[in-house]
Design a protein around this motif. Structure first.
Motif, PDB file in Angstrom:
ATOM      1  N   LYS A  23       0.843  -1.197   0.000  1.00 15.73           N
ATOM      2  CA  LYS A  23       0.000   0.000   0.000  1.00 15.73           C
ATOM      3  C   LYS A  23       0.878   1.247   0.000  1.00 15.73           C
ATOM      4  O   LYS A  23       2.055   1.183   0.396  1.00 15.73           O
ATOM      5  N   PRO A  24       0.334   2.375  -0.441  1.00 15.33           N
ATOM      6  CA  PRO A  24       1.138   3.608  -0.472  1.00 15.33           C
ATOM      7  C   PRO A  24       1.608   4.024   0.920  1.00 15.33           C
ATOM      8  O   PRO A  24       0.868   3.905   1.898  1.00 15.33           O
ATOM      9  N   VAL A  25       2.838   4.505   0.977  1.00 10.39           N
ATOM     10  CA  VAL A  25       3.406   5.011   2.233  1.00 10.39           C
ATOM     11  C   VAL A  25       3.994   6.388   1.974  1.00 10.39           C
ATOM     12  O   VAL A  25       4.899   6.540   1.146  1.00 10.39           O
ATOM     13  N   MET A  26       3.457   7.397   2.644  1.00  9.58           N
ATOM     14  CA  MET A  26       3.986   8.750   2.550  1.00  9.58           C
ATOM     15  C   MET A  26       4.666   9.105   3.870  1.00  9.58           C
ATOM     16  O   MET A  26       4.280   8.611   4.930  1.00  9.58           O
ATOM     17  N   ALA A  27       5.652   9.989   3.796  1.00 11.01           N
ATOM     18  CA  ALA A  27       6.313  10.466   5.014  1.00 11.01           C
ATOM     19  C   ALA A  27       6.134  11.968   5.109  1.00 11.01           C
ATOM     20  O   ALA A  27       6.275  12.685   4.118  1.00 11.01           O
ATOM     21  N   SER A  28       5.795  12.427   6.296  1.00  8.65           N
ATOM     22  CA  SER A  28       5.687  13.852   6.576  1.00  8.65           C
ATOM     23  C   SER A  28       6.679  14.187   7.677  1.00  8.65           C
ATOM     24  O   SER A  28       6.628  13.608   8.762  1.00  8.65           O
ATOM     25  N   PHE A  29       7.601  15.114   7.385  1.00  6.41           N
ATOM     26  CA  PHE A  29       8.622  15.496   8.359  1.00  6.41           C
ATOM     27  C   PHE A  29       8.186  16.765   9.093  1.00  6.41           C
ATOM     28  O   PHE A  29       7.723  17.720   8.476  1.00  6.41           O
TER      29      PHE A  29
ATOM     30  N   LYS B 220      -2.928   8.587  -4.011  1.00 10.18           N
ATOM     31  CA  LYS B 220      -2.167   7.454  -4.546  1.00 10.18           C
ATOM     32  C   LYS B 220      -2.917   6.144  -4.339  1.00 10.18           C
ATOM     33  O   LYS B 220      -2.810   5.210  -5.155  1.00 10.18           O
ATOM     34  N   ALA B 221      -3.719   6.071  -3.258  1.00  9.23           N
ATOM     35  CA  ALA B 221      -4.523   4.874  -3.004  1.00  9.23           C
ATOM     36  C   ALA B 221      -5.851   4.914  -3.759  1.00  9.23           C
ATOM     37  O   ALA B 221      -6.671   3.998  -3.626  1.00  9.23           O
ATOM     38  N   LYS B 222      -6.084   6.014  -4.517  1.00 15.53           N
ATOM     39  CA  LYS B 222      -7.297   6.194  -5.316  1.00 15.53           C
ATOM     40  C   LYS B 222      -8.554   6.167  -4.449  1.00 15.53           C
ATOM     41  O   LYS B 222      -9.545   5.503  -4.762  1.00 15.53           O
TER      42      LYS B 222
END
Length: 589
Positions: A377-383, A521-523
């Protein structure tokens, strides 16, 4: 008879101390129950309300449970605090809440990092698109406070108050001289010329490499600071720079003359203006709701969608084991990522990182779970304010990395410090050591003697291996060559804008931007937000760490502003294993 009285006295003292401790725990228990009851209450927001935004409190990644918040014995949890996540949701809701007529921003010295302040500031700018007003007032504005207040429609200062505007400085403390006098040697093993976490123990001043990177990142932070104020106050950035450089804002009237503020007013005059904005009669009391209460009232936006996006909060030093809400335990965080990966209803993951790093091994454990999650599954990172060294390590495999312009990141490098106390213990105190061992390297990490050349080679080889692994992980995640990552690594610290430019991050964007990108990204057309890991029960945490909490509280009282120095020295002794950690404690004034 003398012995009898001695034992009687000791028994009496023991009973008194035990009774005192039991009384403390009883009070804690009662307060915990009362607080848990109060935490379920909601506050009615009546029409024509003013949202009171008090930001002179700790802004944490997540709002802690209210239990025990106001007990002074809880070292790091003194006073009120608010979660950044709830604050953002509250400001977004206030924008469209017809009962909220305006915001009263009161801030003197906010307790948050630079990137967090920018996100809050951006949220306030977004609030203003509703045509609702923001009024800022304070008796004292520190630079961070003014950075926030400058977005307001009207910025007022007490006629006898202070507005600080002098530029940024970053000062490092060096312990080499003191350690030499004590007879303690810091034996350093590291990779990276910029990995300067070890410098306070080996140098008496900054190295050229360190001075170069501190100058660069401090300049980046200052540029973001000046640009924001310039746009909001319609003052050229060059003019702001000259004001600070020549220290022109020395008195309240200076701030007014240079258009940094809109007026010099006392609190009663500001209240009259708030009454006019909220439609409150002059003889009536303003209906106010604090940001803490308003945030508590917020409910997750209703949606019938069964799809979810999981936010994994990784906040604090990275260690092995379970960690806490203020530290990243590899077991606890990796378990949370695994749970989100295996839950079919969770369609995407956002890793929210606010960490200067820590254990290299623990960082790799968490990195592995991100890699596995990314496969399904999509993985995003927020800093947030800082995601450097180990904090960058755990997120480098994400599909996309979002940073603020003033996020501190990078610091791809590793080090180890092995203190040698032989001179202190033997030559100064008179303590000697002797023993037997079954192998040449059986006591390789002993701190009562210097490392042998063979031991130093072994540790250096290990550090080199960790650095090689680190750069390989980053190269794989960022789709760059390892040689390129090494060229921008070496422990070098970067601000967010530079991180995007050199490829360590993908986009300048907010926490919410990362969530939106994950959904896209996961639609997903709609989704719910779930947060991991579950918060630790504060009462259970307090009871299990009561001794440490008490010691930390009184250490803070004793050391005062020097408490940071105490923490730095303690880390040298306590931290075990090879560290992927920020090269220094950032303390910008």
């Amino acid at each position: 008879m003398k012995e009898f009285f001695k034992y009687v006295f000791a028994t009496v003292v023991g009973i008194i101390i035990s009774t005192f401790l039991i009384a403390i725990f009883f009070i804690v228990f009662v307060v915990a129950i009362v607080s848990s009851i109060d935490s379920d209450k909601t506050v009615d927001v009546v029409s024509n309300s003013v949202l009171y935004l008090n930001l002179d409190q700790a802004i944490k990644e997540r709002t802690p449970n209210k239990t025990l918040d106001n007990l002074p014995i809880i070292g790091s949890n003194v006073g009120k605090s608010l979660g950044f996540n709830d604050l953002m949701r509250a400001l977004k809701r206030a924008k469209t809440d017809d009962n909220i007529k305006c915001i009263y921003l009161n801030v003197s010295s906010p307790r948050a990092g630079k990137a967090t302040l920018k996100e809050i500031r951006d949220a306030l700018i977004d609030f203003k698109t509703s045509k609702k007003k923001i009024i800022a007032y304070s008796e004292v504005y520190t630079q961070d406070a003014y950075y926030l207040a400058s977005v307001a429609d009207k910025v007022y200062l007490n006629p006898q108050g202070t507005l600080e505007f002098k530029g940024f400085s970053s000062q490092l403390t060096f312990f080499k001289g003191a350690m030499e006098k004590l007879g303690v040697e810091a034996q350093i093993i590291r990779v990276g010329n910029y990995k300067s976490a070890v410098e306070p123990f080996t140098n008496v001043k900054m190295s050229d490499y360190n001075r170069q990177q501190v100058t660069a990142y401090l300049g980046g932070l200052y540029n973001t600071f000046l640009e924001g104020i310039s746009v909001s106050r319609n003052i050229p950035k060059d003019s702001l720079y000259k004001m600070a450089d020549t220290y022109r804002i020395q008195a309240p009237k200076d701030a007014l003359n240079y258009k940094m503020i809109d007026g010099l007013k006392y609190k009663d005059e500001v209240i009259d203006e708030l009454k006019a904005l909220s439609g409150t009669g002059k003889k009536e009391t303003i209906a106010t709701v604090s940001i803490n209460d308003y945030a508590t009232n917020q409910k997750e936006e209703s949606t019938e969608s069964k799809n979810k996006i999981a936010i994994i909060y990784a906040n604090g030093d990275i260690t092995g084991g379970e960690g806490s809400d203020e530290s990243i335990g590899s077991e606890r965080i990796s378990r949370a990522i695994r749970k989100a990966r295996q839950d079919d209803k969770i369609k995407a993951i956002v890793l929210r990182v606010n960490s200067g790093g820590g254990s290299a091994l623990a960082s790799d454990v968490i990195w592995r779970e991100i890699v596995l999650a990314k496969k399904v599954k999509p993985v995003m990172a927020s800093f947030g304010d800082v995601a450097a060294s180990g904090g960058y390590y755990i997120a480098c495999a994400a599909d996309s990395i979002f940073v603020q312009p003033n996020t501190i990141t990078g610091s791809i490098g590793v080090f180890g410090i092995i203190p040698n106390f032989q001179n202190l213990l033997t030559n100064k105190i008179g303590i000697t050591f002797d023993g037997v061992k079954t192998g040449q390297y059986a006591d390789i990490m002993s701190t009562n003697r210097p490392l042998t050349p063979g031991e130093r080679l072994i540790i250096q080889t290990d550090v080199n291996h960790v650095y090689d692994t680190f750069t390989s992980r980053v190269a794989e995640g960022r789709k760059r060559s390892k040689a390129y990552i090494d060229s921008i690594g070496g422990g070098h610290v970067w601000v967010g804008t530079d991180a995007v430019r050199i490829g360590l991050a993908d986009k300048i964007g907010s926490f919410n931007d990362a969530i939106v990108a994950a959904g896209k990204k996961a639609k997903l057309s709609s989704y719910k937000i779930v947060e991991y890991p579950e918060k630790i029960d504060p009462l259970k945490s307090f009871l299990s760490d009561a001794g440490d909490n008490v010691r930390m509280y009184y250490a803070k009282q004793e050391f005062g502003e020097n408490f940071l120095l105490y923490q730095q020295l303690k880390k040298v002794v306590v931290n075990s294993g090879i560290q992927a950690r920020m090269p220094f404690e950032i303390n910008i004034q």
